[in-house]
Write a protein that holds these residues in place. Structure first.
Motif, PDB file in Angstrom:
ATOM      1  N   GLY A  10     -17.467 -53.481  53.297  1.00  0.00           N
ATOM      2  CA  GLY A  10     -16.385 -53.086  54.194  1.00  0.00           C
ATOM      3  C   GLY A  10     -16.521 -53.675  55.584  1.00  0.00           C
ATOM      4  O   GLY A  10     -17.594 -54.103  56.002  1.00  0.00           O
ATOM      5  N   ASP A  11     -15.423 -53.618  56.321  1.00  0.00           N
ATOM      6  CA  ASP A  11     -15.374 -54.214  57.660  1.00  0.00           C
ATOM      7  C   ASP A  11     -15.421 -53.179  58.775  1.00  0.00           C
ATOM      8  O   ASP A  11     -15.458 -53.539  59.952  1.00  0.00           O
ATOM      9  CB  ASP A  11     -14.094 -55.050  57.814  1.00  0.00           C
ATOM     10  N   THR A  12     -15.371 -51.894  58.442  1.00  0.00           N
ATOM     11  CA  THR A  12     -15.354 -50.851  59.470  1.00  0.00           C
ATOM     12  C   THR A  12     -16.477 -49.844  59.224  1.00  0.00           C
ATOM     13  O   THR A  12     -17.131 -49.857  58.180  1.00  0.00           O
ATOM     14  CB  THR A  12     -14.003 -50.108  59.456  1.00  0.00           C
ATOM     15  N   GLY A  13     -16.677 -48.969  60.225  1.00  0.00           N
ATOM     16  CA  GLY A  13     -17.639 -47.871  60.075  1.00  0.00           C
ATOM     17  C   GLY A  13     -19.080 -48.261  60.304  1.00  0.00           C
ATOM     18  O   GLY A  13     -19.994 -47.508  59.953  1.00  0.00           O
ATOM     19  N   ALA A  14     -19.333 -49.419  60.905  1.00  0.00           N
ATOM     20  CA  ALA A  14     -20.720 -49.880  61.078  1.00  0.00           C
ATOM     21  C   ALA A  14     -21.527 -48.941  61.977  1.00  0.00           C
ATOM     22  O   ALA A  14     -22.711 -48.696  61.721  1.00  0.00           O
ATOM     23  CB  ALA A  14     -20.734 -51.294  61.653  1.00  0.00           C
ATOM     24  N   LEU A  15     -20.908 -48.414  63.022  1.00  0.00           N
ATOM     25  CA  LEU A  15     -21.647 -47.565  63.958  1.00  0.00           C
ATOM     26  C   LEU A  15     -22.104 -46.275  63.286  1.00  0.00           C
ATOM     27  O   LEU A  15     -23.262 -45.856  63.450  1.00  0.00           O
ATOM     28  CB  LEU A  15     -20.773 -47.237  65.177  1.00  0.00           C
ATOM     29  N   GLU A  16     -21.217 -45.636  62.516  1.00  0.00           N
ATOM     30  CA  GLU A  16     -21.593 -44.403  61.808  1.00  0.00           C
ATOM     31  C   GLU A  16     -22.698 -44.679  60.793  1.00  0.00           C
ATOM     32  O   GLU A  16     -23.649 -43.896  60.666  1.00  0.00           O
ATOM     33  CB  GLU A  16     -20.365 -43.812  61.111  1.00  0.00           C
ATOM     34  N   GLU A  17     -22.582 -45.783  60.080  1.00  0.00           N
ATOM     35  CA  GLU A  17     -23.609 -46.141  59.090  1.00  0.00           C
ATOM     36  C   GLU A  17     -24.936 -46.461  59.767  1.00  0.00           C
ATOM     37  O   GLU A  17     -26.005 -46.143  59.245  1.00  0.00           O
ATOM     38  CB  GLU A  17     -23.123 -47.330  58.255  1.00  0.00           C
TER      39      GLU A  17
ATOM     40  N   LYS B 183     -24.088 -55.968  56.523  1.00  0.00           N
ATOM     41  CA  LYS B 183     -22.701 -55.594  56.284  1.00  0.00           C
ATOM     42  C   LYS B 183     -21.823 -56.824  56.511  1.00  0.00           C
ATOM     43  O   LYS B 183     -22.195 -57.743  57.242  1.00  0.00           O
ATOM     44  CB  LYS B 183     -22.335 -54.458  57.253  1.00  0.00           C
ATOM     45  N   SER B 184     -20.645 -56.828  55.905  1.00  0.00           N
ATOM     46  CA  SER B 184     -19.789 -58.006  56.021  1.00  0.00           C
ATOM     47  C   SER B 184     -19.303 -58.219  57.454  1.00  0.00           C
ATOM     48  O   SER B 184     -19.127 -59.361  57.894  1.00  0.00           O
ATOM     49  CB  SER B 184     -18.590 -57.881  55.070  1.00  0.00           C
ATOM     50  N   ARG B 185     -19.110 -57.125  58.215  1.00  0.00           N
ATOM     51  CA  ARG B 185     -18.712 -57.251  59.611  1.00  0.00           C
ATOM     52  C   ARG B 185     -19.333 -56.108  60.406  1.00  0.00           C
ATOM     53  O   ARG B 185     -19.298 -54.948  59.966  1.00  0.00           O
ATOM     54  CB  ARG B 185     -17.192 -57.217  59.746  1.00  0.00           C
ATOM     55  N   ILE B 186     -19.933 -56.421  61.545  1.00  0.00           N
ATOM     56  CA  ILE B 186     -20.608 -55.408  62.361  1.00  0.00           C
ATOM     57  C   ILE B 186     -20.111 -55.525  63.794  1.00  0.00           C
ATOM     58  O   ILE B 186     -20.262 -56.581  64.436  1.00  0.00           O
ATOM     59  CB  ILE B 186     -22.139 -55.579  62.313  1.00  0.00           C
ATOM     60  N   HIS B 187     -19.518 -54.455  64.306  1.00  0.00           N
ATOM     61  CA  HIS B 187     -18.956 -54.466  65.652  1.00  0.00           C
ATOM     62  C   HIS B 187     -20.075 -54.528  66.692  1.00  0.00           C
ATOM     63  O   HIS B 187     -21.198 -54.075  66.462  1.00  0.00           O
ATOM     64  CB  HIS B 187     -18.104 -53.210  65.875  1.00  0.00           C
ATOM     65  N   GLN B 188     -19.734 -55.044  67.866  1.00  0.00           N
ATOM     66  CA  GLN B 188     -20.728 -55.240  68.921  1.00  0.00           C
ATOM     67  C   GLN B 188     -21.372 -53.931  69.384  1.00  0.00           C
ATOM     68  O   GLN B 188     -22.555 -53.902  69.720  1.00  0.00           O
ATOM     69  CB  GLN B 188     -20.089 -55.945  70.123  1.00  0.00           C
ATOM     70  N   ASN B 189     -20.609 -52.832  69.403  1.00  0.00           N
ATOM     71  CA  ASN B 189     -21.204 -51.566  69.861  1.00  0.00           C
ATOM     72  C   ASN B 189     -22.327 -51.103  68.939  1.00  0.00           C
ATOM     73  O   ASN B 189     -23.317 -50.521  69.382  1.00  0.00           O
ATOM     74  CB  ASN B 189     -20.140 -50.476  70.019  1.00  0.00           C
TER      75      ASN B 189
END
Length: 332
Positions: free
Chosen positions: A51-58, A78-84
């Motif tokens: 998935g592309d979302t939810g990286a911070l919670e994970e 993960k396929s996409r990880i946000h900067q935060n």
């Protein structure tokens, strides 16, 4: 990276509210470990998410796993990880990395990641099938090496594995039929897990008192000096009450201390025992045979081979295991 690996390592906790219960709280998708030449132990864990979302919670959940299991380093893949999420990971000894970044890192290293993924998946499936097949014969051993082992102290794993391997069911198992490849896979894995526990208590004993390593190993074999003292007192009280003259030490302790002392004197060689066993499991087990050649062990010091054979011989001497299980390696 030089790590030996295990997949889907379950993390468990226990409670006692009216009854004793075990709870599976999470798992480590990929657990890696390595013994350094001084027998210090280094661990890593990877959480693999789609998935592309939810990286911070994970990530926050994974931070708890890294802390709970005391991993030295964690990887969130993960396929996409946000900067935060990356900012938080930086402060919690965790590296965030995407599939494209992994491919970039491996670029130019003559490493075919897609082929290697297929190979690793095939190896893992082979092991899972062996577990399922062997569970029909000995569910207790399968449950222990796949679940309980990773949640017990090292000294308890040594005692518990030997206890399970001495269970009458083991001797019944080998009396019935010829040893299968799947059975050998299970017991080579047992040898690897047993060697990890042995080397970790030797490592602790070396830090405690290397000048009197045998006494230090004895302490570590019972969870430390205080625990050893309490167990001796309880044993003495039970012996007096029952008028029993049973020995406190198990009959395998002398051989164990002798083996562990030799391992502590050549740590560079002994540190590579688990890696050698993983290589054998990965490269030498086929669907209908086990074929171990000299080329499979020539990357390791000859003393590593001898020490690995010592582990196998110790298990055969002090359990109901059929020595034929390890014959393929013992004759090298």
């Amino acid at each position: 990276m030089g790590f030996s690996t295990h997949f889907e390592v379950a993390l468990r906790t226990k409670s006692y509210i009216k009854t004793f219960q075990t709870h599976d709280i999470s798992d480590i998708d990929v657990f890696g470990y390595r013994f350094n030449s001084d027998l210090s132990f280094f661990t890593i864990g990877s959480e693999c998410k789609s998935g592309d979302t939810g990286a911070l919670e994970e990530l926050f959940k994974f931070v708890g796993i890294v802390d709970y299991y005391n991993l030295d380093r964690g990887y969130l893949i993960k396929s996409r990880i946000h900067q935060n999420a990356r900012e938080v990971a930086l402060k919690n000894k965790i590296r965030c990395i995407t599939e494209s970044e992994i491919r970039q890192i491996l670029l130019g290293q003559d490493f075919d990641i897609d082929r290697q993924l297929r190979v690793e998946n095939a190896k893992y499936l082979k092991y899972i099938n062996a577990l399922k097949d062997f569970k029909k014969a000995d569910e207790k051993l399968v449950e222990y090496i796949s679940l309980d082992y990773w949640n017990r102290e090292d000294w308890k794993n040594i005692h518990n594995l030997l206890h399970i391997l001495n269970f009458p069911k083991q001797s019944e198992l080998f009396d019935k039929k010829a040893i299968t490849v799947n059975e050998k896979i299970i017991f080579y894995r047992v040898a690897e897990l047993f060697s990890i526990a042995v080397l970790k208590i030797i490592s602790d004993a070396m830090m405690l008192n290397f000048s009197d390593i045998s006494k230090s190993i004895t302490n570590m074999l019972y969870g430390g000096a205080e625990s050893l003292n309490e167990k001796r007192k309880i044993h003495d009280l039970v012996s007096q009450a029952t008028k029993s003259d049973a020995e406190f030490e198990p009959n395998w302790q002398g051989e164990f201390l002798n083996m562990s002392f030799r391992f502590s004197q050549h740590t560079y060689a002994s540190a590579q025992i688990p890696a050698l066993l993983q290589l054998i499991l990965s490269e030498c087990f086929y669907s209908n045979k086990v074929k171990i050649e000299t080329k499979h062990v020539e990357k390791f010091p000859d003393l590593t081979r001898k020490y690995t054979q010592d582990i196998m011989q110790f298990l055969a001497n002090n359990s109901n295991l059929n020595p034929e299980i390890f014959k393929d390696f013992m004759i090298i």
